[in-house]
Design a protein around this motif. Structure first.
Motif, PDB file in Angstrom:
ATOM      1  N   VAL A  58       3.587  -5.513  20.667  1.00  0.00           N
ATOM      2  CA  VAL A  58       3.046  -5.189  19.328  1.00  0.00           C
ATOM      3  C   VAL A  58       2.908  -6.230  18.369  1.00  0.00           C
ATOM      4  N   LYS A  59       3.886  -7.208  18.355  1.00  0.00           N
ATOM      5  CA  LYS A  59       4.054  -8.332  17.470  1.00  0.00           C
ATOM      6  C   LYS A  59       2.861  -9.415  17.771  1.00  0.00           C
ATOM      7  N   ASP A  60       2.315  -9.421  18.850  1.00  0.00           N
ATOM      8  CA  ASP A  60       1.523 -10.381  19.021  1.00  0.00           C
ATOM      9  C   ASP A  60       0.272 -10.379  18.238  1.00  0.00           C
ATOM     10  N   SER A  61       0.030  -9.295  17.506  1.00  0.00           N
ATOM     11  CA  SER A  61      -1.508  -9.231  16.619  1.00  0.00           C
ATOM     12  C   SER A  61      -1.085  -8.380  15.307  1.00  0.00           C
ATOM     13  N   LYS A  62      -1.133  -9.228  14.436  1.00  0.00           N
ATOM     14  CA  LYS A  62      -0.684  -8.622  13.065  1.00  0.00           C
ATOM     15  C   LYS A  62      -1.571  -9.268  11.802  1.00  0.00           C
ATOM     16  N   SER A  63      -1.489  -8.512  10.817  1.00  0.00           N
ATOM     17  CA  SER A  63      -2.154  -9.027   9.384  1.00  0.00           C
ATOM     18  C   SER A  63      -1.289  -8.690   8.231  1.00  0.00           C
ATOM     19  N   GLU A  64      -1.048  -9.456   7.291  1.00  0.00           N
ATOM     20  CA  GLU A  64      -0.596  -9.223   6.061  1.00  0.00           C
ATOM     21  C   GLU A  64      -1.422  -9.129   4.817  1.00  0.00           C
ATOM     22  N   SER A  65      -0.901  -7.841   3.938  1.00  0.00           N
ATOM     23  CA  SER A  65      -1.898  -7.887   2.802  1.00  0.00           C
ATOM     24  C   SER A  65      -1.014  -7.271   1.766  1.00  0.00           C
ATOM     25  N   THR A  66      -1.311  -7.070   0.626  1.00  0.00           N
ATOM     26  CA  THR A  66      -0.664  -6.397  -0.558  1.00  0.00           C
ATOM     27  C   THR A  66      -1.225  -5.644  -1.220  1.00  0.00           C
ATOM     28  N   SER A  67      -0.571  -4.453  -1.904  1.00  0.00           N
ATOM     29  CA  SER A  67      -1.086  -3.424  -2.816  1.00  0.00           C
ATOM     30  C   SER A  67       0.031  -2.693  -3.670  1.00  0.00           C
ATOM     31  N   PHE A  68      -0.420  -1.672  -4.368  1.00  0.00           N
ATOM     32  CA  PHE A  68       0.698  -1.082  -5.167  1.00  0.00           C
ATOM     33  C   PHE A  68       0.637   0.348  -5.000  1.00  0.00           C
ATOM     34  N   GLY A  69       1.614   1.078  -5.372  1.00  0.00           N
ATOM     35  CA  GLY A  69       1.698   2.431  -5.169  1.00  0.00           C
ATOM     36  C   GLY A  69       2.085   3.389  -6.576  1.00  0.00           C
ATOM     37  N   VAL A  70       1.751   4.452  -6.517  1.00  0.00           N
ATOM     38  CA  VAL A  70       2.225   5.379  -7.723  1.00  0.00           C
ATOM     39  C   VAL A  70       2.734   6.486  -7.316  1.00  0.00           C
ATOM     40  N   ASP A  71       3.961   7.108  -7.719  1.00  0.00           N
ATOM     41  CA  ASP A  71       4.548   8.133  -7.523  1.00  0.00           C
ATOM     42  C   ASP A  71       4.789   8.733  -8.840  1.00  0.00           C
ATOM     43  N   LEU A  72       4.576  10.179  -8.814  1.00  0.00           N
ATOM     44  CA  LEU A  72       4.946  11.167 -10.057  1.00  0.00           C
ATOM     45  C   LEU A  72       5.654  12.272  -9.631  1.00  0.00           C
ATOM     46  N   GLY A  73       6.705  12.842 -10.619  1.00  0.00           N
ATOM     47  CA  GLY A  73       7.718  13.683 -10.192  1.00  0.00           C
ATOM     48  C   GLY A  73       7.882  14.607 -11.211  1.00  0.00           C
ATOM     49  N   ALA A  74       8.667  15.843 -10.908  1.00  0.00           N
ATOM     50  CA  ALA A  74       9.121  16.828 -12.128  1.00  0.00           C
ATOM     51  C   ALA A  74      10.364  17.554 -11.489  1.00  0.00           C
ATOM     52  N   LEU A  75      10.977  17.593 -12.390  1.00  0.00           N
ATOM     53  CA  LEU A  75      12.376  18.401 -11.873  1.00  0.00           C
ATOM     54  C   LEU A  75      12.786  19.416 -13.076  1.00  0.00           C
ATOM     55  N   TRP A  76      12.732  20.671 -12.771  1.00  0.00           N
ATOM     56  CA  TRP A  76      13.126  21.750 -13.575  1.00  0.00           C
ATOM     57  C   TRP A  76      14.492  22.169 -13.481  1.00  0.00           C
ATOM     58  N   ARG A  77      15.294  22.302 -14.363  1.00  0.00           N
ATOM     59  CA  ARG A  77      16.644  22.681 -14.196  1.00  0.00           C
ATOM     60  C   ARG A  77      16.878  23.637 -15.255  1.00  0.00           C
ATOM     61  N   ILE A  78      17.772  24.754 -14.468  1.00  0.00           N
ATOM     62  CA  ILE A  78      17.912  26.039 -15.285  1.00  0.00           C
ATOM     63  C   ILE A  78      19.505  26.133 -15.336  1.00  0.00           C
ATOM     64  N   ASP A  79      19.989  25.913 -16.203  1.00  0.00           N
ATOM     65  CA  ASP A  79      21.519  26.052 -16.335  1.00  0.00           C
ATOM     66  C   ASP A  79      22.174  27.382 -16.569  1.00  0.00           C
TER      67      ASP A  79
END
Length: 516
Positions: free
Chosen positions: A343-364
């Motif tokens: 599989v390493k015989d054929s490849k291409s490189e590129s760049t991008s960016f990602g966005v993650d969002l999260g929430a955490l609800w805590r009840i004490d």
């Protein structure tokens, strides 16, 4: 940074074990059934759920994690290993139909070809896939900020395409199209096997097949080639059976019933092209994603409803995408171990960016339960896309889009030394192997003290029909300012890769961390 990235990529693609780069992959928590969305509040929150940073427990943490695993779906790798045991350069020979010197070549090449056809029939029936991968991650957290560096890589094989037009055993001559030519082809092969004379024996003279199996082969040949004589059919069955019983014959470890299936497939092929021209392929694909995430989490006090953390991650991403179509009979002479090298015989490189969002609800403050944490994270919301190479044999682009992924989690701390967690993917996530998906649900528990921790859990991929639960376990040793963690996961099901038996899914991970 360039040197670090190069080292990570080299390690990722050199090891014959794996991880799933397009799945919801994150460091740590393997021993707890891969549950971490609602319980990760340290440096790894940059990968798991940035909202966890809103509830940081220590002002600073630094963590390093490495993991490796393998996932074997059905029998593709095992069958490719069987083909690697055959001499696929001798599936055909130069036929004459009148020379006694052709007998040994005719019998030997046909025996190899019939075994290859039996394996091809199994591949076509079972399909299957395999993924091989390595993950590495380094992360730092200061209060409610985090910065990480990671590489997730996966190499896979799957999406098999079987060429049924070129399966004919015997002569290397071109394709035939008529029933008359098919009859000529099989008579020529049988005559060569019989030392240049037209076959006359109609009974079972070999011991490899049982009488029932032998008769089945003869019946299949007679049904497949109109006009063929019983003597010709018997000669094929007798010659292959005798050769397989002889010492020194190169075999792939198939059963007699599997060989019968191969002979049945060969019987149907005499009007087609030579097996030497067979174009059966398997798609090889891979991706190595290098990420630098920056995360922040903020906490809101909801009064009697508890506290809510909201977090976000922006990550720079660079990916190397690998893609190749490989010929099953030509490109795997060393077995399935060639997956990662081809599989390493054929490849291409590129760049991008990602966005993650999260929430955490805590009840004490809940008696018997302690704090209850409910987490939700959405990763790669912008669907980052990476260029792939053109697969020459198919003329198609192998671009990869990392689609949005969602996961929910629950975390409980009934005691200061006891934690429980569970996670579930709410999206069915693509893997690098076309048509193979991941949607994990799992959880576990941890007993932890000042200088030690013990973990156990289980997870299951509900996106794969018939998948078995994966059992996980782990330990942590050392004080909080320098701790070593070792985790492992394994399925009770076995598969074969590169000639060795493995659990159908297995993974090991280690981590070093410091907090203060």
């Amino acid at each position: 940074m360039k040197r670090l990235k190069a080292a990570v990529l080299a390690l990722s693609l050199a090891l014959p074990v794996g991880a799933e780069a397009l799945e919801f992959q994150t460091p740590g928590t393997l021993g707890m059934g891969r549950a971490g969305v609602a319980r990760t509040t340290d440096a790894y929150a940059a990968f798991w759920n940035p909202a966890g940073l809103a509830f940081y427990e220590k002002s600073f943490s630094a963590k390093f994690n490495g993991s490796a695993g393998v996932a074997i779906n059905k029998s593709l790798a095992d069958n490719v290993d069987k083909i690697g045991k055959l001499d696929t350069t001798k599936l055909s020979y130069t036929a004459t139909g009148n020379s006694a010197t052709d007998s040994a070549s005719a019998i030997a090449s046909t025996t190899q070809a019939v075994q290859a056809l039996a394996i091809l029939d199994e591949i076509d029936t079972n399909k299957g896939a395999i993924s091989v991968n390595v993950d590495l991650a380094l992360a730092f957290q200061y209060r409610n900020f985090a910065l990480g560096i990671s590489n997730a890589s996966e190499v896979g094989a799957g999406n098999v395409s079987i060429d049924r037009a070129n399966l004919r055993t015997g002569t290397t001559a071109g394709a035939a199209a008529s029933p008359t030519q098919a009859l000529t082809n099989i008579q020529t092969l049988a005559t060569d096997m019989n030392g240049g004379a037209l076959p006359t024996v109609t009974t079972n003279t070999q011991s490899y097949f049982t009488q029932t199996q032998w008769q089945s082969v003869v019946d299949k040949i007679i049904a497949a080639v109109p006009g063929v004589s019983t003597a010709v059919a018997a000669t094929l069955a007798n010659s292959v059976g005798t050769q397989l019983s002889a010492s020194g014959t190169q075999t792939a470890g198939l059963t007699a019933d599997q060989i019968v299936s191969g002979l049945g497939l060969a019987a149907q092929s005499f009007s087609g092209g030579s097996i030497d021209n067979n174009k059966s392929t398997v798609e090889l694909a891979g991706i190595a994603v290098f990420e630098v995430p920056v995360s922040y989490g903020h906490k809101f006090d909801l009064g009697g409803l508890g506290k809510l953390g909201i977090g976000a991650t922006i990550k720079a991403m660079q990916a190397t995408v690998y893609g190749k179509q490989a010929l099953i009979f030509k490109d795997f002479t060393n077995g399935s171990g060639d997956f990662t090298s081809k599989v390493k015989d054929s490849k291409s490189e590129s760049t991008s960016f990602g966005v993650d969002l999260g929430a955490l609800w805590r009840i004490d403050g809940l008696e018997s339960f302690g704090p209850i944490n409910i987490g939700l994270v959405a990763k790669n919301l912008n669907s980052p896309k990476f260029d792939g190479p053109v697969v020459s044999t198919a003329g198609k682009q192998t671009d990869i889009t990392v689609k949005p992924q969602g996961r929910v989690g629950l975390g409980l701390d009934p005691a200061s030394w006891f934690s429980i967690a569970a996670d579930m993917d709410v999206t069915k996530n693509e893997t690098v192997v076309s048509g193979v998906y991941s949607q994990n649900v799992g959880g576990g528990l941890e007993l932890h003290w000042s200088y030690a921790a013990i973990r156990a859990g289980v997870y299951k991929n509900i996106a794969v029909t018939g998948s078995k639960p994966i059992i996980t376990a782990g330990i942590g040793l050392g004080p909080q300012w320098f701790r070593l963690d070792i985790d492992a996961a394994a399925s009770t099901d076995k598969g074969v890769y590169d000639g060795k038996s493995y659990p159908r899914e297995a993974k090991v991970a280690f981590g070093l961390s410091t907090t203060f």
